[in-house]
Design an enzyme around this catalytic site. Structure first.
Site, short mmCIF file in Angstrom:
data_model
loop_
_atom_site.label_atom_id
_atom_site.label_comp_id
_atom_site.label_asym_id
_atom_site.label_seq_id
_atom_site.Cartn_x
_atom_site.Cartn_y
_atom_site.Cartn_z
N ARG A 33 0.82 -1.29 -0.01
CA ARG A 33 -0.05 0.09 -0.07
C ARG A 33 0.82 1.25 0.10
NH1 ARG A 33 -4.48 -1.81 4.12
NH2 ARG A 33 -5.47 -3.57 3.14
N ARG A 37 -3.38 6.33 -0.18
CA ARG A 37 -4.03 7.33 0.57
C ARG A 37 -3.11 8.19 1.21
NH1 ARG A 37 -9.07 4.57 3.18
NH2 ARG A 37 -7.58 2.86 3.12
N ARG A 46 -6.59 10.92 -8.14
CA ARG A 46 -7.65 10.03 -7.92
C ARG A 46 -9.20 10.73 -7.65
NH1 ARG A 46 -8.84 5.21 -5.02
NH2 ARG A 46 -10.79 6.11 -5.34
N ASP A 82 -6.31 -4.10 -7.46
CA ASP A 82 -7.11 -4.27 -6.23
C ASP A 82 -7.59 -5.86 -6.50
OD1 ASP A 82 -8.90 -3.23 -3.69
OD2 ASP A 82 -10.21 -4.82 -4.85
N TYR A 157 -14.91 -12.93 -0.12
CA TYR A 157 -15.94 -11.65 -0.57
C TYR A 157 -17.18 -12.29 -1.44
CZ TYR A 157 -12.28 -8.38 0.65
OH TYR A 157 -11.46 -7.20 1.25
#
Length: 354
Positions: A33, A37, A46, A82, A157
């Protein structure tokens, strides 16, 4: 400290050298990561664009992948993607909901649903084009690492319909309907393999199979319901360095090491020398990756330095004792969103001193 005497047989890139069991020119480091962010430049590019859309925009995914390499001097770029991108590429109805995560249009509840699950059997041109752009900017010392989610995490998921705290539907299917579970895993393997092969054909130089949720399983259940499928994926990807990583998987490290990767990722909960012993006793010595607690990046330079020194010392002792064949520094999971980018840059500088 690493012995950095040159070896003419070693790859030039430190991560590729370490992954092959050679002594690299410096201790390689990249962070899960690292593109995300924590970087203001990421938030800027983004803005107004959804996560999944970003993963299918070649120039944007390339820019995001390259941002931390430019800023932090890490030794690898990790492809911006992702876990659910291959599902989306195959035609599964999935969206990433801000503040929640991947959410399926319809959960898989039975064998009939499994049979309808699309399989990725084509190129993913947008991802391949983005990889080409990335490789043009990276130099010979920098490695591009590809990425895919492991089948258990994708299956969870799909069965839960989205993120889950307890994975109760997933575990219920595993134990009450094992035939359906195994059919689901068998159907996911070719999608994951195809997505990884697209990346390799486009220029990715190493890969990581990332099992986010495997740590919720017992070792017994992992070996019966998950390991055979991770083995299949990693066997298909032979020929490039393979990294295998899961979160809270300290009790599974020995079994996960049997899946076939050259590099085993270790989260921050297990000391590197302890992890090395667990892995070596089951599968022989491997390269270790890890394992700074991401929260330590909030603690200031003196704490970061002390923790880096400890981790490097643990890894080097394991190498000296024949329990590991190399060390790639990383976090024990991903960079936290509120991390100061300057702390990341300074951590990389400190790591390269060791």
């Amino acid at each position: 400290m690493l012995n950095t005497a040159p070896n003419p047989q070693a790859p030039e890139a430190p991560i590729l050298a370490a992954a092959a069991g050679y002594t690299p020119t410096r201790r390689p480091v990249w962070f899960m990561r690292q593109a995300g962010r924590s970087l203001p430049e990421y938030r800027k590019v983004r803005e107004g664009i959804s996560m999944l859309d970003s993963c299918f925009m070649p120039e944007l995914l390339a820019e995001i992948t390259l941002q931390p390499v430019r800023r932090h001097d890490v030794d690898a770029a990790i492809l911006f993607s992702d876990i659910v991108v291959p599902l989306k590429a195959a035609g599964v109805d999935v969206e990433i909901v801000p503040g929640r995560g991947p959410v399926m249009g319809q959960a898989i509840e039975n064998a009939s649903d499994v049979e309808k699950l699309p399989i990725l059997d084509k190129d993913v041109a947008e991802v391949a084009e983005g990889i080409g752009i990335i490789r043009e900017e990276l130099n010979q010392q920098q490695t591009l690492i590809g990425f895919a989610g492991a089948p258990f995490t994708l299956a969870s998921y799909l069965v839960e319909g989205g993120p889950s705290k307890n994975h109760e539907k997933t575990k219920a299917m595993m134990h009450a309907e094992p035939a359906t579970w195994h059919k689901l895993m068998e159907r996911l393997v070719p999608t994951i393999v195809q997505f990884l092969k697209v990346q390799v054909a486009a220029g990715v130089q190493a890969m990581q199979l990332f099992d986010s949720w495997a740590g919720f399983l017992s070792d017994r259940d992992y070996r019966e319901f998950v390991l055979p499928y991770s083995e299949q994926i990693l066997a298909e990807m032979e020929g490039i360095p393979r990294i295998h990583f899961g979160v809270t998987t300290g009790e599974l490290l020995a079994s996960m090491s049997e899946a076939g990767s050259e590099v085993m990722g270790v989260d921050w909960r297990v000391p590197m020398d302890v992890a090395a012993k667990r892995i070596a006793e089951r599968s022989g010595a491997k390269v270790l990756q890890g394992n700074l607690d991401p929260a330590i990046l909030f603690a200031g330079e003196s704490v970061i330095r002390a923790e880096v020194e400890r981790i490097c010392g643990e890894a080097d002792r394991a190498i000296a004792e024949g329990l590991a064949t190399g060390h790639i520094f990383n976090l024990g999971h991903g960079v936290l969103p509120n991390t100061d980018p300057e702390a990341i840059t300074r951590a990389v500088e400190i790591i390269h001193e060791f």
